[in-house]
Design a protein around this motif. Structure first.
Motif, PDB file in Angstrom:
ATOM      1  N   ILE A 109       5.890  36.529   2.942  1.00  0.00           N
ATOM      2  CA  ILE A 109       4.961  37.668   2.988  1.00  0.00           C
ATOM      3  C   ILE A 109       4.064  37.494   4.216  1.00  0.00           C
ATOM      4  O   ILE A 109       3.215  36.599   4.251  1.00  0.00           O
ATOM      5  N   SER A 110       4.267  38.327   5.215  1.00  0.00           N
ATOM      6  CA  SER A 110       3.498  38.227   6.458  1.00  0.00           C
ATOM      7  C   SER A 110       2.651  39.473   6.665  1.00  0.00           C
ATOM      8  O   SER A 110       3.043  40.579   6.275  1.00  0.00           O
ATOM      9  N   PRO A 111       1.504  39.314   7.309  1.00  0.00           N
ATOM     10  CA  PRO A 111       0.645  40.477   7.558  1.00  0.00           C
ATOM     11  C   PRO A 111       1.256  41.409   8.597  1.00  0.00           C
ATOM     12  O   PRO A 111       2.011  40.983   9.471  1.00  0.00           O
ATOM     13  N   VAL A 112       0.904  42.684   8.484  1.00  0.00           N
ATOM     14  CA  VAL A 112       1.326  43.671   9.471  1.00  0.00           C
ATOM     15  C   VAL A 112       0.234  43.896  10.514  1.00  0.00           C
ATOM     16  O   VAL A 112       0.487  44.486  11.556  1.00  0.00           O
ATOM     17  N   TRP A 113      -0.993  43.422  10.234  1.00  0.00           N
ATOM     18  CA  TRP A 113      -2.104  43.615  11.168  1.00  0.00           C
ATOM     19  C   TRP A 113      -3.206  42.616  10.844  1.00  0.00           C
ATOM     20  O   TRP A 113      -3.595  42.479   9.689  1.00  0.00           O
ATOM     21  N   CYS A 114      -3.702  41.932  11.868  1.00  0.00           N
ATOM     22  CA  CYS A 114      -4.842  41.020  11.741  1.00  0.00           C
ATOM     23  C   CYS A 114      -5.926  41.539  12.673  1.00  0.00           C
ATOM     24  O   CYS A 114      -5.701  41.661  13.888  1.00  0.00           O
ATOM     25  N   TYR A 125      -1.444  43.686   4.734  1.00  0.00           N
ATOM     26  CA  TYR A 125      -0.077  43.465   4.288  1.00  0.00           C
ATOM     27  C   TYR A 125       0.454  44.769   3.685  1.00  0.00           C
ATOM     28  O   TYR A 125      -0.329  45.663   3.346  1.00  0.00           O
ATOM     29  N   LYS A 126       1.761  44.847   3.506  1.00  0.00           N
ATOM     30  CA  LYS A 126       2.364  45.958   2.775  1.00  0.00           C
ATOM     31  C   LYS A 126       3.198  45.405   1.630  1.00  0.00           C
ATOM     32  O   LYS A 126       3.913  44.420   1.805  1.00  0.00           O
ATOM     33  N   ASP A 127       3.075  46.052   0.468  1.00  0.00           N
ATOM     34  CA  ASP A 127       3.907  45.658  -0.667  1.00  0.00           C
ATOM     35  C   ASP A 127       5.290  46.308  -0.527  1.00  0.00           C
ATOM     36  O   ASP A 127       5.525  47.078   0.416  1.00  0.00           O
ATOM     37  N   PRO A 128       6.233  46.019  -1.423  1.00  0.00           N
ATOM     38  CA  PRO A 128       7.589  46.571  -1.286  1.00  0.00           C
ATOM     39  C   PRO A 128       7.671  48.099  -1.276  1.00  0.00           C
ATOM     40  O   PRO A 128       8.624  48.659  -0.755  1.00  0.00           O
ATOM     41  N   GLY A 130       5.346  49.890   0.241  1.00  0.00           N
ATOM     42  CA  GLY A 130       4.630  50.336   1.433  1.00  0.00           C
ATOM     43  C   GLY A 130       3.146  50.551   1.230  1.00  0.00           C
ATOM     44  O   GLY A 130       2.462  51.046   2.131  1.00  0.00           O
ATOM     45  N   ASN A 131       2.610  50.181   0.067  1.00  0.00           N
ATOM     46  CA  ASN A 131       1.165  50.265  -0.151  1.00  0.00           C
ATOM     47  C   ASN A 131       0.481  49.184   0.674  1.00  0.00           C
ATOM     48  O   ASN A 131       0.944  48.047   0.719  1.00  0.00           O
ATOM     49  N   MET A 132      -0.635  49.522   1.296  1.00  0.00           N
ATOM     50  CA  MET A 132      -1.347  48.586   2.159  1.00  0.00           C
ATOM     51  C   MET A 132      -2.371  47.786   1.343  1.00  0.00           C
ATOM     52  O   MET A 132      -3.063  48.322   0.471  1.00  0.00           O
ATOM     53  N   LEU A 133      -2.433  46.491   1.649  1.00  0.00           N
ATOM     54  CA  LEU A 133      -3.372  45.571   1.006  1.00  0.00           C
ATOM     55  C   LEU A 133      -4.138  44.824   2.095  1.00  0.00           C
ATOM     56  O   LEU A 133      -3.535  44.308   3.029  1.00  0.00           O
TER      57      LEU A 133
END
Length: 197
Positions: A109-114, A125-128, A130-133
């Motif tokens: 599980i890797s971040p999409v934006w830091c 992060y995005k869950d399976p 596509g919800n953003m966390l």
């Protein structure tokens, strides 16, 4: 006999009574098992109740913070539709935020934006589905200091923030750079929203 506090239900006041806390978020999904596995890993959580289509997940004193409802005819998320943008989770320290990042990374599980927003240092992060966390740490010791930054010329110029490399931050922590220095946002001038779709 003790006195019983009486609520004046006829005095509606000037504003609605605020809740004491945000209890949970419920997500509808067509990828039930995948989502349950993801949130258990992402949150380091446990299932307080689960069956073939419901899962109540917690990671703290609340009986559930995330609930998942598996509904087979659920269509895919439409990234451009109106709705909830993201859910945020706070960590107590920068090191805790980055340790959780490494632990998630080890589980795929890797971040999409830091990004250092200024008030927070955040990893998205995005869950399976596509919800953003967002996982974050507060950059200021008090709400007053955070509010002062949010009313500054720097935040007015760039309310989005400055991107960072998580691995570089970890190396700086290992070399003894103080958290206060690492949490200070690098000012880059105006910028727009990133495309995370």
């Amino acid at each position: 006999m003790g006195s019983i506090e009486q609520t004046d239900f006829d005095n509606v006041g000037t504003k609605v009574l605020s809740p004491s806390t945000l209890a949970h978020v419920v997500l509808r999904t067509g990828k039930f098992k995948e989502m349950v596995d993801f949130y258990l890993n992402f949150l380091g959580g446990t299932v307080t109740y689960g069956n073939d289509f419901l899962s109540f997940i917690t990671y703290d004193e609340e009986h559930h913070r995330i609930a998942l409802i598996g509904i087979p005819d659920t269509g895919p998320k439409v990234p451009t539709s109106a709705g909830l943008e993201h859910v945020a989770f706070t960590f107590p320290t920068l090191s805790a935020l980055l340790l959780a990042y490494r632990q998630r990374k080890a589980r795929g599980i890797s971040p999409v934006w830091c990004v250092n927003h200024g008030p927070t240092t955040s990893m998205y992060y995005k869950d399976p589905d596509g919800n953003m966390l967002e996982t974050q740490v507060d950059n200021f010791d008090t709400n007053e200091a955070a509010n002062d930054f949010m009313t500054s010329k720097y935040f007015a110029e760039n309310p989005i923030g400055t991107d960072f490399d998580a691995e570089e931050l970890i190396q700086k922590i290992k070399h003894g750079v103080p958290d206060a220095e690492l949490k200070k946002r690098v000012e880059i001038g105006p910028r727009g929203l990133p495309n995370l779709a």
